[in-house]
Design a protein around this motif. Sequence first.
Motif, PDB file in Angstrom:
ATOM      1  N   ALA A  55     -46.972  27.712  52.205  1.00  8.09           N
ATOM      2  CA  ALA A  55     -47.355  28.515  51.043  1.00  8.09           C
ATOM      3  C   ALA A  55     -46.684  27.963  49.792  1.00  8.09           C
ATOM      4  O   ALA A  55     -45.459  27.807  49.748  1.00  8.09           O
ATOM      5  CB  ALA A  55     -46.968  29.972  51.255  1.00  8.09           C
ATOM      6  N   VAL A  56     -47.492  27.661  48.769  1.00  3.43           N
ATOM      7  CA  VAL A  56     -46.982  27.077  47.523  1.00  3.43           C
ATOM      8  C   VAL A  56     -47.465  27.929  46.353  1.00  3.43           C
ATOM      9  O   VAL A  56     -48.655  28.252  46.256  1.00  3.43           O
ATOM     10  CB  VAL A  56     -47.479  25.619  47.358  1.00  3.43           C
ATOM     11  N   ASP A  57     -46.512  28.314  45.479  1.00  4.25           N
ATOM     12  CA  ASP A  57     -46.851  29.080  44.278  1.00  4.25           C
ATOM     13  C   ASP A  57     -47.337  28.097  43.210  1.00  4.25           C
ATOM     14  O   ASP A  57     -46.565  27.314  42.651  1.00  4.25           O
ATOM     15  CB  ASP A  57     -45.624  29.852  43.786  1.00  4.25           C
ATOM     16  N   MET A  58     -48.622  28.125  42.908  1.00  4.19           N
ATOM     17  CA  MET A  58     -49.204  27.175  41.961  1.00  4.19           C
ATOM     18  C   MET A  58     -48.651  27.393  40.559  1.00  4.19           C
ATOM     19  O   MET A  58     -48.520  26.452  39.770  1.00  4.19           O
ATOM     20  CB  MET A  58     -50.732  27.320  41.969  1.00  4.19           C
ATOM     21  N   LYS A  59     -48.308  28.625  40.228  1.00  8.17           N
ATOM     22  CA  LYS A  59     -47.758  28.903  38.900  1.00  8.17           C
ATOM     23  C   LYS A  59     -46.429  28.170  38.711  1.00  8.17           C
ATOM     24  O   LYS A  59     -46.160  27.591  37.646  1.00  8.17           O
ATOM     25  CB  LYS A  59     -47.569  30.408  38.725  1.00  8.17           C
ATOM     26  N   GLU A  60     -45.574  28.156  39.752  1.00 10.45           N
ATOM     27  CA  GLU A  60     -44.293  27.462  39.649  1.00 10.45           C
ATOM     28  C   GLU A  60     -44.486  25.956  39.486  1.00 10.45           C
ATOM     29  O   GLU A  60     -43.784  25.296  38.710  1.00 10.45           O
ATOM     30  CB  GLU A  60     -43.448  27.755  40.890  1.00 10.45           C
ATOM     31  N   THR A  67     -51.320  32.446  34.129  1.00  8.25           N
ATOM     32  CA  THR A  67     -51.594  32.212  35.558  1.00  8.25           C
ATOM     33  C   THR A  67     -50.977  33.300  36.414  1.00  8.25           C
ATOM     34  O   THR A  67     -50.683  33.090  37.586  1.00  8.25           O
ATOM     35  CB  THR A  67     -51.040  30.848  35.989  1.00  8.25           C
ATOM     36  N   ASP A  68     -50.744  34.492  35.859  1.00  8.72           N
ATOM     37  CA  ASP A  68     -50.092  35.573  36.606  1.00  8.72           C
ATOM     38  C   ASP A  68     -51.032  36.111  37.680  1.00  8.72           C
ATOM     39  O   ASP A  68     -52.248  36.131  37.528  1.00  8.72           O
ATOM     40  CB  ASP A  68     -49.698  36.710  35.656  1.00  8.72           C
ATOM     41  N   PRO A  88     -52.496  34.219  44.095  1.00  5.53           N
ATOM     42  CA  PRO A  88     -51.929  34.116  45.447  1.00  5.53           C
ATOM     43  C   PRO A  88     -51.515  32.676  45.729  1.00  5.53           C
ATOM     44  O   PRO A  88     -51.990  31.739  45.078  1.00  5.53           O
ATOM     45  CB  PRO A  88     -53.097  34.542  46.350  1.00  5.53           C
ATOM     46  N   PRO A  89     -50.629  32.449  46.716  1.00  8.79           N
ATOM     47  CA  PRO A  89     -50.181  31.085  47.014  1.00  8.79           C
ATOM     48  C   PRO A  89     -51.294  30.256  47.649  1.00  8.79           C
ATOM     49  O   PRO A  89     -52.221  30.790  48.257  1.00  8.79           O
ATOM     50  CB  PRO A  89     -49.025  31.305  47.995  1.00  8.79           C
ATOM     51  N   ARG A 135     -46.277  20.708  48.605  1.00  6.99           N
ATOM     52  CA  ARG A 135     -45.893  20.863  47.199  1.00  6.99           C
ATOM     53  C   ARG A 135     -45.681  19.521  46.514  1.00  6.99           C
ATOM     54  O   ARG A 135     -46.093  19.315  45.373  1.00  6.99           O
ATOM     55  CB  ARG A 135     -44.636  21.719  47.098  1.00  6.99           C
ATOM     56  N   ARG A 192     -58.364  32.066  40.321  1.00  6.76           N
ATOM     57  CA  ARG A 192     -58.862  32.196  41.701  1.00  6.76           C
ATOM     58  C   ARG A 192     -60.387  32.196  41.712  1.00  6.76           C
ATOM     59  O   ARG A 192     -61.020  32.849  40.873  1.00  6.76           O
ATOM     60  CB  ARG A 192     -58.347  33.493  42.322  1.00  6.76           C
TER      61      ARG A 192
END
Length: 716
Positions: free
Chosen positions: A572-577, A595-596, A599-600, A605, A635
Motif C-alpha cells: 500500500a502506497v500513499d500517492m499523496k505522499e 489530492t486529499d 485511497p492507497p 514506491r 480516483r
Amino acid sequence: MRLFTKILVFFIALIVILSIITTYAGITSIEQIAVNELEKGLTSDINLFHFAIDRELDGIEARLSLLAINNRFKEAFRQRNNGAIRQLSQDLFKKNNIDIVHVAEDKGAFTLTVGNGINDPDIVLPSAHESQKNILRGFAFVKAGAVDHAALFVSVPLRGTPGSSGSITGLVVLDSGSAFVNTVSDLLARKLDEPVFISIFYKERRVFSTIFKVAGFQTEDLRPDITGAVYGKDGKYIGKTRIGSTGYFTIYKPYRYGNEITGWAYGIAVNENIFVPSKKKLLYTFITISSLSTLAVILVAFLITAGIKPSLNRLVDACKDIEKGDTKSRIDVTGMSIKEFRLIASSMNKMAESIAAREKTIGENIESMKNINSALEARSKTIKYERKRLLTILETMDDGIMTLDNKGVVTYFNRAAETITGIDRHQTIGRHYKTIFEGIHIEPDQQATRLELLFKGTPPPLYLHVHISPYILESEETGHVILFQDISKQKKIEEFKADFISSITHDIKSYLVPVTGFLNRILGEKYGHVEGPLREKITGVQENTSKIYHLVENYLNISKIESGRLELVRKAVDMKEVLKDVTLTYGPRLTLEATDGLPPVFADRSYVERVVVNLVVNAMKFSGEGSPVKLSALRDGNFIVTSVRDKGFGIPADEVLYIFEKYRRGSFGKKESGSGLGLFIVKSVVEAHGGKIWVESEPGKGSVFRFTLPLFKQGA
C-alpha cells in the motif's frame, strides 16, 4: 392392354387414390381440430381444479386461523391439555370438512395428532414446517396403516401464546370418499359430459387418482419425459397417455407455493374414445362423397379419352421416325380435334427442327472441345511445374512452415519444421496443431499474429518466433499458415547482453556513489568554505554526475525490463505522499493540486517515485524557464489517475505515436540531451503495475502526461 384402356384405368386409379387421401386428410384434420379444442378445454379444467384446491385451502386456513385465536384453545395449548385440544378439534370436525388436526410446539417438546375416524395417522409435513413463522399450505403425506394417502394441509402459526409458540395444522385426506374429490369430479364431469379422472402426484409417483377404480394401481407412476416437462421449464404436460390398456388425453401441472415448485403435481385425464362416434360419422360421410365423385370422374374420363386415340397414334408414329434418325419428319396438326394434342404436335415439330439444328451445333462443339482439351493439357503441365517449384522452395527454406485447415488440422509440414521440432512430418499430417504447439491458441477469425513461444518438445527447450496468418483460397476454403524460426541462439545472446549491461551499470553506480557523496560534502563545506567560480564548477560536476547516475539507472532498468527481471515489491502506497516528496525536491516551479482523500495504491514506491520524477524532469526540460508544472491525482473507479501538466512547447501529433518507444527522442521544442529511454522505462514500469500511460498535447500550449495505478485491496 391398349393405350386407351391404360389411360382410362390410370384416371380411375388416380381418382380413387385421391379420394382416399382426401378422406383420410379430412378426417385427420377435423380430428386434430377436435383434439385442439379438447386441449383448450383440459387447460380450462386444470385451472378450475387448481382454483378448487386453492379455495379448499383458503377455507381450511380461515377455520384454523379462527381456532388459533380462540382463547380456550390458547389456554389448552399453553397447559398441554390433550383432552381440551381433542374436544376443540372434534368440534372442528363436526362443523368443517377437516379429517386431521395436528398441533406441535416449535421446539418439538409437545405434539398431538387428532384424526376424524382415522386411527393413529402418521403425517409427513414439509421440513420448513418445524420452524415456520408464516402460514404454510399445500400437499402432504398421511399414512394410515400401511397406505400412504395424499392430503391437503394448512399450517397456521400459534403466536402470542405465553410460554411457547407452535403451529396448528389441518389436513383433508384425498381418497375415494373425500367430499372435496367427489365435488371436483362431479363438477368436471358435468362440464365435459364425460367421466373425468383427477390425480395427485408426488414427483413421478401417482399417490391418488380416481382412475384407480378403472385402470387399477399397476400404472400409477409417470414416465420420465412427463415428469421432466411438468417439473422443468415447461411447467406442464399435455398430450395422449396410456393408463393401463386405455388411451387418455391428459394434462399435468406442478403445484406451486408462490414461485416455488413443491414436488407435488395434479392432473386430469379424459378417455380418448369420446371421439369414436364422431369419427365414424365423418368416415361414412366422406366415403359416400368419395364414391359419388369417383363415379362422376370415371364417366368424364371415358368421354375425354374417347377422342385421344387418333391423335396419340399420329404422335407415336412421329416419335418412331425421330427415333430412327429422321429429323425431317413432321406431324400434320390439321386433323386433330383436341387443342392440347395440337399443341403437343406443334411442340414436337419444333423439337424435331431444334434437334436438326443441334446436330450441326454438336459437330462444331466437338471440334472446339478438342482444341480446349489441348489447351487444358498445356495448362495442366504448367500448374504441375509451378506446384513442384513451390514445394521445392518450401522444402528448402530454413524456416518451419505448417498449414492448417479451418478446424485446426495440420495439412502441410515442411522439412525445416521437422528439423526444428524433431517430429516426423509424416506423422503430423491429420493431427490437430495443439498436439504440436500447446502454447498456441488460434481463434477462427484471428488476424495475422506474431508471438514468441517456448517449445518444450525437444531437449533442451527451444525459443521460437512464430508468425500466424489466415488464408482464403478461391474455393473459399479457409485456414491458417504458421511460420516459425528457432531464435534460441538470439535469446541466449540477448540474455548475455542483458547480464553484461546489468553488471557494467551496477559497477558504474558503485563508483559514482562515493564521487557524489564527496561532492556533496565539498558543497556542504565539510572541507572549508567554497564560493565563487569554484562552487559553480563543483556544482556543474555534481549535476553531470547526477545525469550520469540517472543514465546508468535507466540502462539498468532497461536491462531488467528486457530480460524480464523487473522485480516489484508492491504494497500500500500513499500517492499523496509520493507527489508531495517530489514537489519538495524540485522547488517552486512544481505545484501540487488537491489530492486529499485518495485511497492507497498497490505499487512499488521506489519505482513509482522514479516514474513521477522522470515525467516532472521532462516537463521542466521542455518548458520555458520559470514555466509552472502541476501535479494532480484523482480516483477513477479501481484506479488512481496521476497527471503531470506543463505549458511548454507541446508535442507534434505525428510524434505522439512513438513518444514512448525506446531510443526515440522528439524533434519538438528545443534540442535537449538525453538517452531517449526515460519514457520507455516509465511506460514499462506503469504497465508492470497493471496500469496504462498516455499523453495529451497541443504544440505551443503544453502537454499533460497521465498514468493509472490500481487501488490497494485488503489481502492483496
